[in-house]
Design a protein around this motif. Structure first.
Motif, PDB file in Angstrom:
ATOM      1  N   SER A  28      -4.763   9.753   7.214  1.00  0.00           N
ATOM      2  CA  SER A  28      -4.613   9.960   8.663  1.00  0.00           C
ATOM      3  C   SER A  28      -3.362  10.775   8.985  1.00  0.00           C
ATOM      4  N   TYR A  29      -2.328  10.664   8.173  1.00  0.00           N
ATOM      5  CA  TYR A  29      -1.104  11.447   8.409  1.00  0.00           C
ATOM      6  C   TYR A  29      -1.338  12.928   8.100  1.00  0.00           C
ATOM      7  N   CYS A  30      -2.047  13.214   7.041  1.00  0.00           N
ATOM      8  CA  CYS A  30      -2.178  14.575   6.500  1.00  0.00           C
ATOM      9  C   CYS A  30      -3.325  15.362   7.123  1.00  0.00           C
ATOM     10  N   THR A  31      -3.519  15.219   8.420  1.00  0.00           N
ATOM     11  CA  THR A  31      -4.549  15.993   9.109  1.00  0.00           C
ATOM     12  C   THR A  31      -3.889  17.181   9.811  1.00  0.00           C
ATOM     13  N   ALA A  32      -4.678  18.196  10.080  1.00  0.00           N
ATOM     14  CA  ALA A  32      -4.158  19.347  10.804  1.00  0.00           C
ATOM     15  C   ALA A  32      -3.681  18.923  12.196  1.00  0.00           C
ATOM     16  N   SER A  33      -4.417  18.068  12.838  1.00  0.00           N
ATOM     17  CA  SER A  33      -4.050  17.604  14.175  1.00  0.00           C
ATOM     18  C   SER A  33      -2.682  16.931  14.169  1.00  0.00           C
ATOM     19  N   ASN A  34      -2.453  16.062  13.221  1.00  0.00           N
ATOM     20  CA  ASN A  34      -1.173  15.374  13.132  1.00  0.00           C
ATOM     21  C   ASN A  34      -0.062  16.343  12.745  1.00  0.00           C
ATOM     22  N   GLY A  35      -0.343  17.265  11.837  1.00  0.00           N
ATOM     23  CA  GLY A  35       0.650  18.261  11.456  1.00  0.00           C
ATOM     24  C   GLY A  35       1.115  19.066  12.660  1.00  0.00           C
ATOM     25  N   TYR A  36       0.164  19.473  13.500  1.00  0.00           N
ATOM     26  CA  TYR A  36       0.508  20.239  14.697  1.00  0.00           C
ATOM     27  C   TYR A  36       1.394  19.404  15.624  1.00  0.00           C
TER      28      TYR A  36
END
Length: 159
Positions: free
Chosen positions: A46-54
């Motif tokens: 869940s941390y390593c998603t594009a959404s979270n990265g953004y």
């Protein structure tokens, strides 16, 4: 142990199993590293998603380098886009603040020029005023550039 690992993964932490195990030893609790690692792996998904990265980049928060290879590229790309937007907004706010301070700084220098007791001081204050005027012009141009960048910067991470 699974929930501790899950929480660590969701927060993008490096493995903290040794720290948790040390705390548990003091309480005479036996750590279950398999459960911890399993929970952390799930949390990293869940941390390593594009959404979270953004979102992390948008807050200006440093990104942890904890993502598995399969998700690292998308996470990092989205993080960079979010951080780019954060940087533009931060720079725009700082520039606008400097522009807002200009009138009072100008007025103070003009008062010093009027009150200067000799030509040497008067010339020094006039040079400072010229520098301030140039800085204000530069800041106004920079503000315009940053406003364009803010409009054109990606609002979201690529799907």
């Amino acid at each position: 142990w699974y929930s501790i690992g899950l929480r660590d993964g969701q927060n993008g932490y490096e493995s903290r199993a040794a720290d948790h195990a040390e705390s548990c030893r003091k309480q005479k609790v036996k750590p279950d590293l398999n459960l911890y690692n399993s929970g952390r792996s799930e949390g990293l998904r869940s941390y390593c998603t594009a959404s979270n990265g953004y979102q992390i980049g948008l807050r200006g928060t440093p990104a942890a380098n904890v993502c598995p290879a399969a998700s690292q590229a998308a996470f990092q790309s989205a993080y960079q886009r979010g951080f780019q937007r954060f940087t533009i907004q931060r720079d725009l706010e700082q520039t606008e603040w400097r522009i807002s301070q200009y009138p009072s700084q100008r007025d103070k220098l003009q008062d010093k020029i009027k009150a200067a007791g000799n030509d040497k001081d008067r010339r020094r204050y006039q040079r400072e005023l010229e520098n301030l005027n140039q800085q204000n012009k530069d800041d106004r141009r920079l503000r315009d550039v940053l406003r364009v960048q803010a409009i054109t910067a990606p609002l979201l991470y690529p799907q």
